[in-house]
Design a protein around this motif. Structure first.
Motif, PDB file in Angstrom:
ATOM      1  N   VAL A 163       0.868  -1.176   0.000  1.00  0.00           N
ATOM      2  CA  VAL A 163       0.000   0.000   0.000  1.00  0.00           C
ATOM      3  C   VAL A 163       0.905   1.226   0.000  1.00  0.00           C
ATOM      4  O   VAL A 163       1.686   1.427   0.933  1.00  0.00           O
ATOM      5  CB  VAL A 163      -0.939   0.018   1.222  1.00  0.00           C
ATOM      6  CG1 VAL A 163      -1.916   1.181   1.109  1.00  0.00           C
ATOM      7  CG2 VAL A 163      -1.705  -1.302   1.338  1.00  0.00           C
ATOM      8  N   VAL A 164       0.802   2.020  -1.058  1.00  0.00           N
ATOM      9  CA  VAL A 164       1.687   3.168  -1.229  1.00  0.00           C
ATOM     10  C   VAL A 164       0.850   4.399  -1.587  1.00  0.00           C
ATOM     11  O   VAL A 164      -0.294   4.281  -2.034  1.00  0.00           O
ATOM     12  CB  VAL A 164       2.749   2.910  -2.326  1.00  0.00           C
ATOM     13  CG1 VAL A 164       3.554   1.661  -2.020  1.00  0.00           C
ATOM     14  CG2 VAL A 164       2.102   2.787  -3.709  1.00  0.00           C
ATOM     15  N   GLY A 205       4.986   8.586  -3.246  1.00  0.00           N
ATOM     16  CA  GLY A 205       5.972   7.548  -2.983  1.00  0.00           C
ATOM     17  C   GLY A 205       5.955   6.457  -4.041  1.00  0.00           C
ATOM     18  O   GLY A 205       6.997   5.901  -4.402  1.00  0.00           O
ATOM     19  N   GLY A 206       4.759   6.145  -4.546  1.00  0.00           N
ATOM     20  CA  GLY A 206       4.647   5.082  -5.545  1.00  0.00           C
ATOM     21  C   GLY A 206       5.354   5.406  -6.841  1.00  0.00           C
ATOM     22  O   GLY A 206       6.009   4.547  -7.442  1.00  0.00           O
ATOM     23  N   VAL A 238      -1.312  -1.290  -4.265  1.00  0.00           N
ATOM     24  CA  VAL A 238      -2.467  -0.405  -4.127  1.00  0.00           C
ATOM     25  C   VAL A 238      -1.942   1.017  -3.966  1.00  0.00           C
ATOM     26  O   VAL A 238      -1.271   1.332  -2.981  1.00  0.00           O
ATOM     27  CB  VAL A 238      -3.330  -0.797  -2.915  1.00  0.00           C
ATOM     28  CG1 VAL A 238      -4.515   0.149  -2.769  1.00  0.00           C
ATOM     29  CG2 VAL A 238      -3.808  -2.236  -3.051  1.00  0.00           C
ATOM     30  N   VAL A 239      -2.235   1.859  -4.935  1.00  0.00           N
ATOM     31  CA  VAL A 239      -1.784   3.251  -4.909  1.00  0.00           C
ATOM     32  C   VAL A 239      -2.938   4.126  -4.418  1.00  0.00           C
ATOM     33  O   VAL A 239      -3.974   4.224  -5.080  1.00  0.00           O
ATOM     34  CB  VAL A 239      -1.330   3.725  -6.297  1.00  0.00           C
ATOM     35  CG1 VAL A 239      -0.797   5.160  -6.219  1.00  0.00           C
ATOM     36  CG2 VAL A 239      -0.264   2.804  -6.874  1.00  0.00           C
ATOM     37  N   CYS A 240      -2.789   4.715  -3.252  1.00  0.00           N
ATOM     38  CA  CYS A 240      -3.777   5.672  -2.740  1.00  0.00           C
ATOM     39  C   CYS A 240      -3.453   7.028  -3.373  1.00  0.00           C
ATOM     40  O   CYS A 240      -2.601   7.773  -2.887  1.00  0.00           O
ATOM     41  CB  CYS A 240      -3.719   5.743  -1.219  1.00  0.00           C
ATOM     42  SG  CYS A 240      -4.154   4.196  -0.406  1.00  0.00           S
ATOM     43  N   ASN A 241      -4.129   7.317  -4.464  1.00  0.00           N
ATOM     44  CA  ASN A 241      -3.758   8.405  -5.356  1.00  0.00           C
ATOM     45  C   ASN A 241      -4.682   9.600  -5.163  1.00  0.00           C
ATOM     46  O   ASN A 241      -5.782   9.649  -5.713  1.00  0.00           O
ATOM     47  CB  ASN A 241      -3.814   7.903  -6.802  1.00  0.00           C
ATOM     48  CG  ASN A 241      -3.363   8.940  -7.808  1.00  0.00           C
ATOM     49  OD1 ASN A 241      -3.021  10.063  -7.450  1.00  0.00           O
ATOM     50  ND2 ASN A 241      -3.362   8.563  -9.076  1.00  0.00           N
ATOM     51  N   LEU A 258      -1.499  -3.914 -10.262  1.00  0.00           N
ATOM     52  CA  LEU A 258      -1.529  -2.578  -9.664  1.00  0.00           C
ATOM     53  C   LEU A 258      -2.948  -2.035  -9.730  1.00  0.00           C
ATOM     54  O   LEU A 258      -3.608  -2.126 -10.769  1.00  0.00           O
ATOM     55  CB  LEU A 258      -0.570  -1.633 -10.391  1.00  0.00           C
ATOM     56  CG  LEU A 258      -0.528  -0.191  -9.854  1.00  0.00           C
ATOM     57  CD1 LEU A 258       0.896   0.355  -9.859  1.00  0.00           C
ATOM     58  CD2 LEU A 258      -1.435   0.750 -10.674  1.00  0.00           C
ATOM     59  N   VAL A 259      -3.404  -1.474  -8.598  1.00  0.00           N
ATOM     60  CA  VAL A 259      -4.719  -0.847  -8.536  1.00  0.00           C
ATOM     61  C   VAL A 259      -4.527   0.613  -8.150  1.00  0.00           C
ATOM     62  O   VAL A 259      -4.049   0.912  -7.048  1.00  0.00           O
ATOM     63  CB  VAL A 259      -5.635  -1.563  -7.524  1.00  0.00           C
ATOM     64  CG1 VAL A 259      -6.977  -0.845  -7.433  1.00  0.00           C
ATOM     65  CG2 VAL A 259      -5.837  -3.022  -7.917  1.00  0.00           C
ATOM     66  N   ASP A 260      -4.877   1.498  -9.059  1.00  0.00           N
ATOM     67  CA  ASP A 260      -4.774   2.943  -8.850  1.00  0.00           C
ATOM     68  C   ASP A 260      -6.097   3.423  -8.267  1.00  0.00           C
ATOM     69  O   ASP A 260      -7.111   3.500  -8.965  1.00  0.00           O
ATOM     70  CB  ASP A 260      -4.483   3.620 -10.194  1.00  0.00           C
ATOM     71  CG  ASP A 260      -4.387   5.135 -10.097  1.00  0.00           C
ATOM     72  OD1 ASP A 260      -4.405   5.668  -8.969  1.00  0.00           O
ATOM     73  OD2 ASP A 260      -4.303   5.786 -11.162  1.00  0.00           O
TER      74      ASP A 260
END
Length: 543
Positions: free
Chosen positions: A425-426, A430-431, A451-454, A521-523
């Motif tokens: 989880v990024v 940072g990702g 998992v990118v918390c964008n 990868l999940v954006d």
């Protein structure tokens, strides 16, 4: 044989199976030899990621991590990741080699000074004949000191011939000590007289779960953990979960009502102790094998092995006729279960998701035996609170140096060690720093979910600017399409904005690790104005 081959041979003799590295003049010969001797060399794209991979491999695999980079810029590029590993107390060997001794060499750099700057140990191979012994000395130091050690194998020395000595033996594990009788008696007196004891365990208690649970039943104590002890007491009716600033309301209430806190294999930093507030007004008994970790707040501090101490405490209390304390609420187990099953506060928008929504969904859908690794950033409280693991060995974070960008590399190393479903989880900032390392995960076919918390921003800076009633727009960022970049690197990818988008991924996420399909990868598109630590009914900051 040449000294570089003797170093590779020594690593294999000492039980090293995997080295994470990026090849250069200073380390290419040992890496080639290591692979030729049957070892696995995982080639990273950046030097920092190579060290992060070794860090994650060591933490989750519970073994020595080994990374190798070249001299000069190779070593300086690894400095941030090395500092994180030092502060995480990771046993890690960083193999590099000093430049030829010329003043005009462009890559000359003080490796000893670099190691000291990070807080790592340093071993220099001063003579080719000592190469194997120095490898053994460096690995032993890394294990016994619980920190990285930089092994400097100078390039001119690598090509010298050395005799092939007797094979090295992996060092025997240290035998932990038993508690001193006087201190143990004082600790038992406090426990025996407690009406509302609580046990707090950390990662240093990883091998003592059964003994601690048995002791808790003996004294009638609920069980809680530090963040690094996350998951240790999963399944126990009186599991309070993580204690401190991440604690649930019921857990915090229980600790605040305690009259005795038994701390086992855990540090008492400001986050666990809530700036010391959870230690005030109650007796603290602490057990740790490292004397430096015994807090000044401890009324009794036992420098001893947690497992042996917990077993000894229980035996002596039973022999003395100890009855479990009964002053805790009789319905505590039911209240804890209800709280855990209750709804999670979240603030989803029409085309954005609150990280809390995503973590609760992941907790439901991911394989139960997953490994969880987080980067650092404003999103981290959501996975720390809501994404469970079965054991502390299945959890790692890269917040020890508070540097963003280390989570993906650490998760890659964790996945190599675990060889099962691993989720990183990024944040978006940072990702994007190490997104190229997805190519490494693809090449290895790792069962990795990123998992990118964008939220399209440097989230902590955005929040600080808002809190100070300043314009937060300078913290906003425009990134490339994460999903498109991931696909270009060979990974599967999806962009999600709604709960329906999440539900559409159920099958792929549930099959992670069993479908052989490699990384995904999940954006996740998030709103920077939603604070995952706040109640959605409260405003996130100035309007």
């Amino acid at each position: 044989m040449r000294a570089h081959r003797r170093v590779a041979t020594a690593l294999r003799e000492l039980g090293v199976e995997t080295v994470f590295g990026l090849m250069g003049e200073g380390n290419m010969r040992p890496l080639i030899d290591f692979a030729g001797l049957g070892g696995s060399v995982v080639a990273a794209t950046t030097e920092g990621a190579a060290v992060s991979m070794a860090d994650g491999y060591a933490r989750v695999g519970r073994r020595l991590g080994v990374a190798s980079v070249t001299h000069g810029p190779g070593a300086t590029n690894a400095l941030t990741a090395l500092t994180e590993a030092v502060r995480a107390r990771t046993p890690l060997l960083l193999l590099t080699g000093d430049t030829p001794p010329r003043e005009d060499h462009l890559q000359r750099f003080d490796l000893r000074g670099l190691a000291a700057l990070a807080g790592a140990g340093y071993v220099r191979v001063g003579a080719a004949a000592d190469a194997a012994a120095d490898v053994a000395r460096a690995t032993r130091r890394a294990a016994t000191e619980s920190r990285p050690v930089l092994l400097d194998l100078p390039v001119p020395l690598q090509r010298l011939d050395v005799a092939d000595g007797p094979p090295l033996r992996p060092p025997s594990p240290l035998r932990p000590g038993a508690p001193g009788e006087e201190e143990l008696d004082r600790a038992l007196g406090i426990l025996a007289g407690a009406r509302r004891p609580v046990i707090l365990a950390g990662r240093g208690a990883l091998d003592a779960r059964d003994e601690i649970v048995a002791l808790a039943h003996c004294v009638g104590a609920p069980l809680g953990t530090t963040l690094l002890g996350k998951g240790l007491f999963a399944g126990e009716p009186l599991d309070l979960g993580v204690i401190g600033t991440l604690a649930s309301g019921r857990a915090l209430e229980t600790v605040q009502a305690a009259d005795c806190l038994l701390v086992l294999g855990a540090g008492l930093n400001r986050y666990t102790s809530v700036d010391g507030a959870l230690l005030e007004g109650r007796a603290v008994v602490q057990v740790d094998r490292d004397p430096a970790r015994i807090s000044a707040a401890a009324e009794v501090g036992l420098v001893a092995d947690v497992r042996r101490t917990a077993a000894s405490m229980r035996e002596q209390l039973i022999a003395a006729g100890q009855e479990p304390a009964t002053a805790h609420r009789g319905d505590l187990a039911a209240l804890l279960a209800a709280e855990a099953a209750g709804p999670v506060a979240s603030a989803d928008g029409p085309d954005t998701l609150d990280p809390r929504t995503v973590m609760r969904w992941l907790d439901r859908v991911l394989p139960a035996d997953r490994v969880v690794v987080t980067d650092t950033g404003r999103f981290v409280s959501a996975p720390w609170r809501l994404l469970s693991v079965r054991s502390p060995a299945d959890f790692a974070h890269t917040c020890n140096f508070a540097s963003i960008g280390l989570g993906l590399g650490t998760a890659l190393g964790a996945a190599v060690a675990a060889r099962r479903a691993t989720v990183a989880v990024v944040g978006d900032g940072g990702g994007v720093m190490n997104l190229v390392e997805l190519a490494t995960a693809v090449r290895l076919g790792l069962p990795l979910l990123v998992v990118v918390c964008n939220d399209g921003a440097y989230g902590m800076e955005y929040r600080h600017l808002r809190a100070e009633d300043d314009d937060p727009s300078p913290a906003r960022c425009v990134w490339p399409d994460f999903a498109a970049v991931a696909r270009a690197l060979g990974a599967r990818a999806a962009t999600v904005r709604t709960r329906a988008d999440l539900e559409a991924l159920d099958g792929r996420v549930a099959a992670l690790g069993s479908d052989g399909a490699g990384p995904l990868l999940v954006d996740v598109r998030c709103d920077p104005d939603v604070d995952p630590d706040a109640d959605p009914a409260e405003p996130a900051g100035p309007a």
